[in-house]
Scaffold this motif. Structure first.
Motif, PDB file in Angstrom:
ATOM      1  N   ARG A   6       0.857  -1.191   0.000  1.00 22.16           N
ATOM      2  CA  ARG A   6       0.000   0.000   0.000  1.00 22.16           C
ATOM      3  C   ARG A   6       0.889   1.235   0.000  1.00 22.16           C
ATOM      4  N   PHE A   7       0.505   2.243  -0.793  1.00 23.29           N
ATOM      5  CA  PHE A   7       1.396   3.379  -1.023  1.00 23.29           C
ATOM      6  C   PHE A   7       0.632   4.693  -1.059  1.00 23.29           C
ATOM      7  N   SER A   8       1.362   5.757  -0.730  1.00 23.89           N
ATOM      8  CA  SER A   8       0.808   7.101  -0.812  1.00 23.89           C
ATOM      9  C   SER A   8       1.943   8.069  -1.119  1.00 23.89           C
ATOM     10  N   VAL A   9       1.589   9.229  -1.656  1.00 20.07           N
ATOM     11  CA  VAL A   9       2.585  10.265  -1.942  1.00 20.07           C
ATOM     12  C   VAL A   9       2.021  11.607  -1.493  1.00 20.07           C
ATOM     13  N   ILE A  10       2.859  12.401  -0.857  1.00 15.93           N
ATOM     14  CA  ILE A  10       2.498  13.756  -0.445  1.00 15.93           C
ATOM     15  C   ILE A  10       3.382  14.716  -1.214  1.00 15.93           C
ATOM     16  N   THR A  11       2.763  15.659  -1.922  1.00 14.02           N
ATOM     17  CA  THR A  11       3.521  16.516  -2.811  1.00 14.02           C
ATOM     18  C   THR A  11       3.002  17.949  -2.756  1.00 14.02           C
ATOM     19  N   ARG A  12       3.707  18.838  -3.424  1.00  9.57           N
ATOM     20  CA  ARG A  12       3.325  20.246  -3.514  1.00  9.57           C
ATOM     21  C   ARG A  12       2.622  20.512  -4.837  1.00  9.57           C
ATOM     22  N   ASN A  13       1.854  21.579  -4.878  1.00  7.39           N
ATOM     23  CA  ASN A  13       1.196  21.989  -6.119  1.00  7.39           C
ATOM     24  C   ASN A  13       2.132  22.872  -6.935  1.00  7.39           C
ATOM     25  N   ASP A  14       3.226  22.301  -7.403  1.00 10.46           N
ATOM     26  CA  ASP A  14       4.116  23.008  -8.313  1.00 10.46           C
ATOM     27  C   ASP A  14       4.664  22.013  -9.329  1.00 10.46           C
ATOM     28  N   ARG A  15       5.398  22.507 -10.324  1.00 11.22           N
ATOM     29  CA  ARG A  15       5.850  21.661 -11.433  1.00 11.22           C
ATOM     30  C   ARG A  15       6.769  20.536 -10.954  1.00 11.22           C
ATOM     31  N   SER A  16       7.718  20.876 -10.091  1.00  8.69           N
ATOM     32  CA  SER A  16       8.659  19.866  -9.610  1.00  8.69           C
ATOM     33  C   SER A  16       7.937  18.783  -8.806  1.00  8.69           C
ATOM     34  N   GLY A  17       7.041  19.215  -7.932  1.00  4.43           N
ATOM     35  CA  GLY A  17       6.304  18.246  -7.126  1.00  4.43           C
ATOM     36  C   GLY A  17       5.453  17.328  -7.980  1.00  4.43           C
ATOM     37  N   LYS A  18       4.786  17.905  -8.994  1.00  7.32           N
ATOM     38  CA  LYS A  18       3.940  17.097  -9.877  1.00  7.32           C
ATOM     39  C   LYS A  18       4.780  16.102 -10.675  1.00  7.32           C
ATOM     40  N   LEU A  19       5.944  16.540 -11.147  1.00  6.89           N
ATOM     41  CA  LEU A  19       6.822  15.667 -11.927  1.00  6.89           C
ATOM     42  C   LEU A  19       7.240  14.454 -11.093  1.00  6.89           C
ATOM     43  N   GLN A  20       7.649  14.698  -9.854  1.00  8.72           N
ATOM     44  CA  GLN A  20       8.119  13.608  -9.003  1.00  8.72           C
ATOM     45  C   GLN A  20       6.976  12.683  -8.566  1.00  8.72           C
ATOM     46  N   SER A  21       5.867  13.271  -8.145  1.00  3.92           N
ATOM     47  CA  SER A  21       4.758  12.444  -7.648  1.00  3.92           C
ATOM     48  C   SER A  21       4.134  11.618  -8.769  1.00  3.92           C
ATOM     49  N   ASP A  22       4.019  12.205  -9.960  1.00  7.52           N
ATOM     50  CA  ASP A  22       3.457  11.449 -11.087  1.00  7.52           C
ATOM     51  C   ASP A  22       4.346  10.265 -11.452  1.00  7.52           C
ATOM     52  N   ALA A  23       5.658  10.471 -11.425  1.00 10.68           N
ATOM     53  CA  ALA A  23       6.587   9.387 -11.754  1.00 10.68           C
ATOM     54  C   ALA A  23       6.517   8.281 -10.700  1.00 10.68           C
ATOM     55  N   PHE A  24       6.399   8.674  -9.429  1.00 13.81           N
ATOM     56  CA  PHE A  24       6.286   7.685  -8.356  1.00 13.81           C
ATOM     57  C   PHE A  24       5.018   6.855  -8.534  1.00 13.81           C
ATOM     58  N   CYS A  25       3.899   7.523  -8.773  1.00 14.15           N
ATOM     59  CA  CYS A  25       2.624   6.810  -8.948  1.00 14.15           C
ATOM     60  C   CYS A  25       2.660   5.894 -10.168  1.00 14.15           C
ATOM     61  N   GLU A  26       3.345   6.325 -11.221  1.00 15.90           N
ATOM     62  CA  GLU A  26       3.458   5.498 -12.423  1.00 15.90           C
ATOM     63  C   GLU A  26       4.219   4.210 -12.131  1.00 15.90           C
ATOM     64  N   GLU A  27       5.316   4.324 -11.355  1.00 17.86           N
ATOM     65  CA  GLU A  27       6.084   3.130 -10.996  1.00 17.86           C
ATOM     66  C   GLU A  27       5.259   2.187 -10.119  1.00 17.86           C
ATOM     67  N   ILE A  28       4.494   2.745  -9.195  1.00 15.45           N
ATOM     68  CA  ILE A  28       3.639   1.921  -8.332  1.00 15.45           C
ATOM     69  C   ILE A  28       2.589   1.204  -9.178  1.00 15.45           C
ATOM     70  N   ALA A  29       1.994   1.924 -10.126  1.00 15.94           N
ATOM     71  CA  ALA A  29       0.985   1.320 -11.006  1.00 15.94           C
ATOM     72  C   ALA A  29       1.594   0.212 -11.857  1.00 15.94           C
ATOM     73  N   ASN A  30       2.826   0.435 -12.342  1.00 16.20           N
ATOM     74  CA  ASN A  30       3.497  -0.584 -13.148  1.00 16.20           C
ATOM     75  C   ASN A  30       3.756  -1.855 -12.350  1.00 16.20           C
ATOM     76  N   ALA A  31       3.893  -1.705 -11.024  1.00 12.17           N
ATOM     77  CA  ALA A  31       4.104  -2.867 -10.154  1.00 12.17           C
ATOM     78  C   ALA A  31       2.792  -3.534  -9.763  1.00 12.17           C
ATOM     79  N   GLY A  32       1.656  -2.943 -10.187  1.00 13.53           N
ATOM     80  CA  GLY A  32       0.357  -3.555  -9.930  1.00 13.53           C
ATOM     81  C   GLY A  32      -0.352  -3.084  -8.681  1.00 13.53           C
ATOM     82  N   PHE A  33       0.051  -1.900  -8.156  1.00 13.53           N
ATOM     83  CA  PHE A  33      -0.562  -1.398  -6.936  1.00 13.53           C
ATOM     84  C   PHE A  33      -1.143  -0.004  -7.155  1.00 13.53           C
ATOM     85  N   GLU A  34      -1.949   0.447  -6.200  1.00 11.67           N
ATOM     86  CA  GLU A  34      -2.537   1.782  -6.254  1.00 11.67           C
ATOM     87  C   GLU A  34      -1.772   2.720  -5.335  1.00 11.67           C
ATOM     88  N   CYS A  35      -1.881   4.018  -5.614  1.00 14.82           N
ATOM     89  CA  CYS A  35      -1.159   5.017  -4.835  1.00 14.82           C
ATOM     90  C   CYS A  35      -2.050   6.237  -4.618  1.00 14.82           C
TER      91      CYS A  35
END
Length: 285
Positions: A6-35
């Motif tokens: 089980r996973f979660s991400v806490i990020t900021r509403n800015d470009r850098s935060g969105k870039l990092q959090s989206d990439a993290f969620c994509e990797e979690i999804a590729n592993a078959g889990f939700e974030c």
């Protein structure tokens, strides 16, 4: 690798935060889990009201968490804040919430307990690549090559150099109390001479029985887990210090450089020296 599902991400509403959090969620999804994603105000530290708003968002998310949970937090200061909030909610770090936070600001990551696992961005290399880009643009201008009107300047995205492992992720999630106790013992003692028989005695189990449990719940033998933890600590020392191979090998439990070299070749297909060179800016540059 830590057994979390089980996973979660806490990020900021800015470009850098969105870039990092989206990439993290994509990797979690590729592993078959939700974030789950929690987005905080961009300037949450600029006023008490914004800070309280950010706190309430995190506390609301915590109400939905089902430990054990893997959490990625964008920002060192935010990571420390979340670790403190977990303590207020009686959530143990890392047993209930394993945290990776920020970009390895050592003052924040290392000078409070638990210490925070973080990303190593490699700012020296970022600065060097920025200088190369500036030099190239200046040379183009000197030769009379003007950028096309309205065209965006070039952007270079560099991947982090790795993960700096500290206490906030020093945990394996496993549905077996004996294996969990064995893992805790290994984490606390892997810098010493440690064999599978020592681990079995520490948890009052037969070595063969414990080995079978490790195979069942972790799909790895005991010695592989010991080696993995030693490798993680060795990698951190190689990147963050200039200590000799002998000193590092002895301190993390490999006893001598030859054993550490064999482990790096077996697991990473490179030597410790090559690993250090890849992750530290070439001093001749």
């Amino acid at each position: 690798a830590r057994g979390l599902r089980r996973f979660s991400v806490i990020t900021r509403n800015d470009r850098s935060g969105k870039l990092q959090s989206d990439a993290f969620c994509e990797e979690i999804a590729n592993a078959g889990f939700e974030c789950q994603t929690i987005r905080l105000p961009r300037h949450h530290v600029h006023s008490y009201a914004k800070w309280r708003e950010a706190e309430q968002k995190v506390y609301a998310a915590m109400d939905q968490w089902c430990p054990p949970l893997g959490l990625f937090v964008v920002g060192d200061d935010m990571g420390r804040m979340v670790a403190q909030m977990c303590q207020h909610r009686a959530l143990r770090v890392p047993q209930d919430v394993a945290i990776i936070a920020g970009a390895n600001e050592e003052t924040i990551c290392e000078h409070a307990r638990p210490t925070l696992t973080s990303l190593e961005f490699g700012y020296q290399r970022v600065g060097y690549e920025a200088a190369k880009l500036l030099d190239r643009l200046m040379r183009q201008r000197a030769r009379g090559k003007q950028r096309e009107s309205g065209a965006a300047p070039p952007h270079i995205l560099l991947p982090p150099q790795g993960v700096v492992v500290r206490e906030s992720t020093d945990f394996f999630s496993v549905d077996d109390s004996v294996v969990a106790d064995a893992l805790a013992f290994i984490a606390a003692n892997c810098h010493r001479r440690l064999k599978q028989d020592d681990v079995a005695r520490a948890v009052k189990a037969e070595t063969r029985t414990l080995q079978m449990r490790f195979r069942k719940f972790l799909d790895r033998p005991i010695v592989a887990v010991i080696r993995q933890l030693r490798l993680e600590r060795a990698k951190r020392e190689l990147v963050q210090s200039t200590r000799s191979m002998k000193e590092i090998a002895q301190d993390v439990g490999f006893e001598d450089p030859a054993r550490m070299n064999d482990a790096f070749r077996r697991e990473l297909n490179i030597t410790p020296s090559e690993y250090r060179r890849q992750r530290q800016l070439d001093r001749e540059v």
